[in-house]
Scaffold this motif. Structure first.
Motif, PDB file in Angstrom:
ATOM      1  N   LEU A 142       0.815  -1.215   0.000  1.00  0.00           N
ATOM      2  CA  LEU A 142       0.000   0.000   0.000  1.00  0.00           C
ATOM      3  C   LEU A 142       0.851   1.270   0.000  1.00  0.00           C
ATOM      4  O   LEU A 142       0.654   2.142  -0.873  1.00  0.00           O
ATOM      5  CB  LEU A 142      -0.966  -0.017   1.193  1.00  0.00           C
ATOM      6  CG  LEU A 142      -1.923   1.181   1.280  1.00  0.00           C
ATOM      7  CD1 LEU A 142      -2.726   1.330  -0.007  1.00  0.00           C
ATOM      8  CD2 LEU A 142      -2.858   1.044   2.490  1.00  0.00           C
ATOM      9  N   PRO A 143       1.807   1.440   0.942  1.00  0.00           N
ATOM     10  CA  PRO A 143       2.642   2.655   0.872  1.00  0.00           C
ATOM     11  C   PRO A 143       3.467   2.735  -0.408  1.00  0.00           C
ATOM     12  O   PRO A 143       3.709   3.827  -0.922  1.00  0.00           O
ATOM     13  CB  PRO A 143       3.535   2.546   2.111  1.00  0.00           C
ATOM     14  CG  PRO A 143       3.492   1.139   2.523  1.00  0.00           C
ATOM     15  CD  PRO A 143       2.153   0.616   2.121  1.00  0.00           C
ATOM     16  N   LEU A 315       1.710  11.809   2.094  1.00  0.00           N
ATOM     17  CA  LEU A 315       1.268  11.870   3.490  1.00  0.00           C
ATOM     18  C   LEU A 315       0.628  10.547   3.919  1.00  0.00           C
ATOM     19  O   LEU A 315       0.909  10.024   5.007  1.00  0.00           O
ATOM     20  CB  LEU A 315       0.275  13.023   3.657  1.00  0.00           C
ATOM     21  CG  LEU A 315      -0.293  13.222   5.062  1.00  0.00           C
ATOM     22  CD1 LEU A 315       0.818  13.546   6.058  1.00  0.00           C
ATOM     23  CD2 LEU A 315      -1.347  14.327   5.058  1.00  0.00           C
ATOM     24  N   ALA A 316      -0.215   9.981   3.049  1.00  0.00           N
ATOM     25  CA  ALA A 316      -0.874   8.713   3.377  1.00  0.00           C
ATOM     26  C   ALA A 316       0.143   7.584   3.479  1.00  0.00           C
ATOM     27  O   ALA A 316       0.030   6.704   4.349  1.00  0.00           O
ATOM     28  CB  ALA A 316      -1.916   8.386   2.308  1.00  0.00           C
ATOM     29  N   PHE A 322       3.868   4.263   9.263  1.00  0.00           N
ATOM     30  CA  PHE A 322       4.066   4.525  10.693  1.00  0.00           C
ATOM     31  C   PHE A 322       3.082   3.741  11.556  1.00  0.00           C
ATOM     32  O   PHE A 322       3.452   3.162  12.582  1.00  0.00           O
ATOM     33  CB  PHE A 322       3.927   6.034  10.961  1.00  0.00           C
ATOM     34  CG  PHE A 322       4.153   6.412  12.397  1.00  0.00           C
ATOM     35  CD1 PHE A 322       5.442   6.501  12.916  1.00  0.00           C
ATOM     36  CD2 PHE A 322       3.074   6.655  13.242  1.00  0.00           C
ATOM     37  CE1 PHE A 322       5.643   6.836  14.245  1.00  0.00           C
ATOM     38  CE2 PHE A 322       3.279   6.994  14.576  1.00  0.00           C
ATOM     39  CZ  PHE A 322       4.575   7.082  15.082  1.00  0.00           C
ATOM     40  N   PHE A 323       1.799   3.709  11.151  1.00  0.00           N
ATOM     41  CA  PHE A 323       0.767   3.146  12.014  1.00  0.00           C
ATOM     42  C   PHE A 323       0.505   1.667  11.762  1.00  0.00           C
ATOM     43  O   PHE A 323       0.150   0.938  12.686  1.00  0.00           O
ATOM     44  CB  PHE A 323      -0.541   3.933  11.851  1.00  0.00           C
ATOM     45  CG  PHE A 323      -0.469   5.321  12.408  1.00  0.00           C
ATOM     46  CD1 PHE A 323      -0.431   5.528  13.786  1.00  0.00           C
ATOM     47  CD2 PHE A 323      -0.416   6.421  11.558  1.00  0.00           C
ATOM     48  CE1 PHE A 323      -0.365   6.808  14.312  1.00  0.00           C
ATOM     49  CE2 PHE A 323      -0.346   7.709  12.074  1.00  0.00           C
ATOM     50  CZ  PHE A 323      -0.312   7.911  13.464  1.00  0.00           C
ATOM     51  N   VAL A 324       0.650   1.215  10.520  1.00  0.00           N
ATOM     52  CA  VAL A 324       0.345  -0.180  10.211  1.00  0.00           C
ATOM     53  C   VAL A 324       1.560  -1.042  10.524  1.00  0.00           C
ATOM     54  O   VAL A 324       2.709  -0.651  10.271  1.00  0.00           O
ATOM     55  CB  VAL A 324      -0.064  -0.331   8.730  1.00  0.00           C
ATOM     56  CG1 VAL A 324      -0.336  -1.796   8.385  1.00  0.00           C
ATOM     57  CG2 VAL A 324      -1.298   0.513   8.434  1.00  0.00           C
ATOM     58  N   ASP A 325       1.295  -2.219  11.062  1.00  0.00           N
ATOM     59  CA  ASP A 325       2.394  -3.128  11.434  1.00  0.00           C
ATOM     60  C   ASP A 325       2.928  -3.831  10.184  1.00  0.00           C
ATOM     61  O   ASP A 325       2.527  -4.957   9.857  1.00  0.00           O
ATOM     62  CB  ASP A 325       1.879  -4.159  12.442  1.00  0.00           C
ATOM     63  CG  ASP A 325       3.015  -5.032  12.948  1.00  0.00           C
ATOM     64  OD1 ASP A 325       4.187  -4.602  12.816  1.00  0.00           O
ATOM     65  OD2 ASP A 325       2.725  -6.126  13.466  1.00  0.00           O
TER      66      ASP A 325
END
Length: 747
Positions: A142-143, A315-316, A322-325
């Motif tokens: 995704l990133p 940004l996403a 940062f937030f997803v493991d």
């Protein structure tokens, strides 16, 4: 077998190659993003060299890193972090897209838009291939996808900017709809049939009333000027953009006559030369941004939409990472590198957004869309324009050879739209081997204190040897000469007001097409002819006009007047300056500036220079020989000028030396002696120099002007635009217009 590259070094390269080069690529993007806008504000060669190196290394580093990632994807040592490498690859697309502040270093780069388009396709395919190989097990899909989308948008913006700034495309945008005119064949067919029928027929063509009115308005319309009216900062940007849209055709030597009346009328009525300067600076800034940045493609509806998507994607991507493991099993240092890339990209996006909002383009959109009903928004833009406004102030240190009340341009360097300085180069100073004194600092004496004469002589021989064996073969002589001997002088208010008023008066006299031709092609003779009519002295002014302007080439005339100006400037006679305008200071400033253009900027003077470089070198050689024979050295400029003036010049140099040497040194001495006879010597000299400057600006190639705006800008660029606004360019000379013919059948 002996290893040429040590095993330890090979292992270090295998571990750090991708990491090191991708971080190096990011650092180059930061340098370009923050440093590229400075090149339009300074003419410093060292600074421009740094930007040039960063610009070319940035593309190499990004392409090289994508190649490393692609070629090493199957290596057993890095297959365990293939997901991360696939994530890093789209960042290189972002880097290849480059910052908004620079898309091209030179005009020639815009012509390479097709190469960049093909590179875009190949690099997108390579990055996407690396990403596909990690699916479906890629935890960072995704990133990676988000950064990939942002990278494609960024590189597309750059390619589109290059395409729109290329010569052919830019010229095409200036072309109007084709106009075939009246149907000639049909009209002639009717004419022939009437003749065959023996009817009394004739073709009548009358002067078109609209065209006649347009011509009359262009050549003679001058409404009364409102002396109290001043332009506010909003009006400066509005008029700057408006006239940029009209006169950007000058870049490709293609301008329309449709709006010439409005421009000339505006500049004839403007109440303050300073306001005209501000408008011209805004125009130059728009020209720079259209040719060398992305601003032209991001300031439209599609541009705003794509920029929003790319910024939100970065940004996403940071938020997901940062937030997803998805970082489990990754090396800690690699995670830090990834955060560095993400935060670096986001920071550049944030600064780019700030620049996008607070720019002249947004100000124009704000004014055009009439959002100024919102007082809060208007107040913000008013504050922004107030911060960016140009500033005049008295110098901290008294300027040499002028009064202390002289105002100089002191806009902070980060807010300038051009360098706001006037370069200078002096032939006599150069031949005496004296470093110029900067206008803003006092050079300390450069003496060989504490060094024995023998050692000094040895150092001099080593320096001379290095110059001959290293510097000259590498073609760096001109670069070093400019670095050492070119001066950087303040841009004074009196200088600009004097130039503006001279061109304003000439514009008022341009009431006929033939007058425009005469003024635009004048290089000193027009001024002398006017003085001859007003003050008499026919013989003296005729000699000056014929022998030192009309009967010599432009480059020869420039050298003659430069040396003569310097001799008069340092002459033993005392000049009593009583006029409000310091003609002597202006003459010296423009004289040194014009020689700087001839010697240090040959591309700008190529259309008028002729054999200027040969003539300059021969003159320097003769001057050095003369000064050596007279025992002159550094810091003896006044003595050198007096010695030159004392030479007997009863016989012309060409009758003694023949025409083998192109030196004009002693011809200039003869000119100096003639100038000494003038009652208003410095007023005449200063006006001749402004006319020479106007001639050079009008005959300089448009692409040379366009190139110069990316290297600090020059006074000659402002004069070029001002002459166009005043209608003093030959493109505005047009013949009488005729309306369509009418077929008249008499009774």
């Amino acid at each position: 077998m002996v290893e040429l590259i040590p095993i330890r070094l090979q292992k270090t390269w295998e571990i750090w190659n991708v990491r090191g080069v991708i971080l190096f690529s990011l650092s180059l993007q930061i340098v370009l993003f923050l440093g590229a806008p400075m090149r339009k504000r300074t003419g410093n060669k060292l600074y421009i060299l740094i930007i040039w190196g960063s610009y070319f290394l940035a593309d190499w580093a990004a392409s090289f890193t994508i190649g490393l990632i692609t070629s090493s994807r199957n290596s057993s040592k890095i297959i365990e972090r293939s997901d991360l490498l696939a994530f890093w690859a789209p960042f290189l697309l972002l880097h290849l897209g480059g910052p908004d502040t620079i898309t091209a270093f030179a005009l020639e780069d815009n012509e390479l838009w097709l190469r960049h388009f093909l590179t875009l396709i190949f690099q997108v395919v390579a990055s996407f291939y690396v990403f596909l190989e990690t699916l479906p097990s890629n935890k960072l899909w995704l990133p990676t996808s988000l950064i990939f989308l942002a990278g494609v948008i960024k590189y597309s913006e750059r390619t589109r900017s290059l395409y729109r700034a290329s010569w052919g495309t830019f010229r095409e945008t200036m072309l109007t709809e084709p106009d075939p005119g009246p149907e000639y064949a049909k009209l002639m067919e009717a004419y022939s049939s009437k003749k065959v029928a023996r009817l009394p027929t004739k073709m009548s063509q009358t002067l078109d009333a609209v065209i006649r009115e347009s011509k009359s308005a262009f050549y003679s319309s001058q409404r009364p000027r409102d002396q109290e009216k001043r332009l506010d900062e909003f009006e400066v940007v509005r008029y700057g953009y408006h006239f940029f849209k009209i006169f950007k055709g000058l870049i490709v030597d293609l301008i329309s006559h449709n709006d010439r009346n409005e421009s000339r009328d505006f500049f004839l009525q403007i109440s303050r030369p300073d306001d005209a300067l501000k408008v011209l600076e805004v125009e130059l800034n728009f020209i720079y941004e259209v040719l060398y940045t992305k601003f032209v493609v991001i300031h439209d509806t599609i541009g705003y939409l794509l920029r929003s998507v790319s910024s939100l994607s970065v940004l996403a991507s940071l938020g997901v990472f940062f937030f997803v493991d998805c970082k489990h099993g990754l090396d800690k240092f690699d995670i830090r590198v990834t955060y560095t890339l993400l935060l670096g990209a986001l920071s550049l996006e944030a600064i780019a957004l700030f620049n996008l909002i607070f720019s002249d383009w947004t100000t124009v959109n704000f004014l055009d869309n009439r959002i100024n009903t919102n007082s809060g928004v208007r107040a913000i833009f008013k504050k922004y324009l107030k911060i960016r406004r140009s500033r005049w102030s008295p110098p901290k240190d008294e300027l040499p050879n002028t009064n202390s009340s002289e105002s100089i341009r002191t806009t902070p360097v980060l807010l300038r739209r051009w360098s706001e300085s006037v370069a200078g180069f002096n032939l006599i100073t150069y031949c005496l081997k004296q470093l110029p004194k900067k206008s803003h600092e006092e050079n300390a004496d450069q003496c060989y204190l504490g060094i024995f004469k023998k050692t000094a002589h040895l150092l001099h021989r080593i320096q001379k040897c290095c110059r001959k064996k290293v510097v000259e073969p590498l073609g760096a002589k001109d670069f070093l000469d400019e670095w050492r001997y070119a001066s950087k002088n303040y841009f004074t208010k009196n200088l600009w007001e004097f130039i503006f008023k001279e061109l304003l008066e000439k514009s008022k006299e341009a009431d006929k097409p033939e007058n425009i031709k005469t003024i635009s092609s004048a290089r000193g003779a027009y001024v002398l002819e006017e003085y001859k009519k007003e003050h008499g002295g026919e013989v003296l002014f005729e000699t000056l006009k014929k022998d030192y302007i009309e009967n010599v080439t432009y480059d020869e005339s420039l050298l003659l007047w430069h040396i003569a100006t310097e001799i008069c400037y340092h002459g033993s006679e005392v000049d009593h300056q009583t006029e409000a305008v310091d003609y002597k200071f202006i003459s010296k400033l423009v004289s040194d500036y014009m020689l700087y253009l001839l010697v240090m900027k040959p591309t700008m003077m190529s259309a008028v220079a002729g054999i200027g470089q040969i003539r300059y070198r021969d003159t320097c050689a003769e001057a050095k020989r003369f000064f050596r024979n007279k025992g002159l050295g550094p810091k003896m400029v006044k003595d050198a000028c007096e010695k030159l003036l004392a030479v007997n010049t009863d016989v012309k140099p060409v009758h003694v030396k023949g025409d083998r040497s192109k030196s004009v040194l002693f011809d200039a001495c003869m000119l100096a002696k003639e100038l000494q006879k003038l009652e208003k010597k410095w007023e005449v000299i200063s006006k001749v120099w402004v006319e020479m400057l106007s001639y050079a600006s009008n005959h300089c190639r448009p692409d040379a002007h366009s190139q110069q705006v990316s290297r600090g800008g020059q006074l000659i660029n402002l004069v070029w635009l001002l002459m166009a606004h005043f209608g003093l360019v030959e493109q505005f000379v047009f013949t009488a217009g005729f309306g369509p013919a009418k077929l008249i059948v008499e009774k």
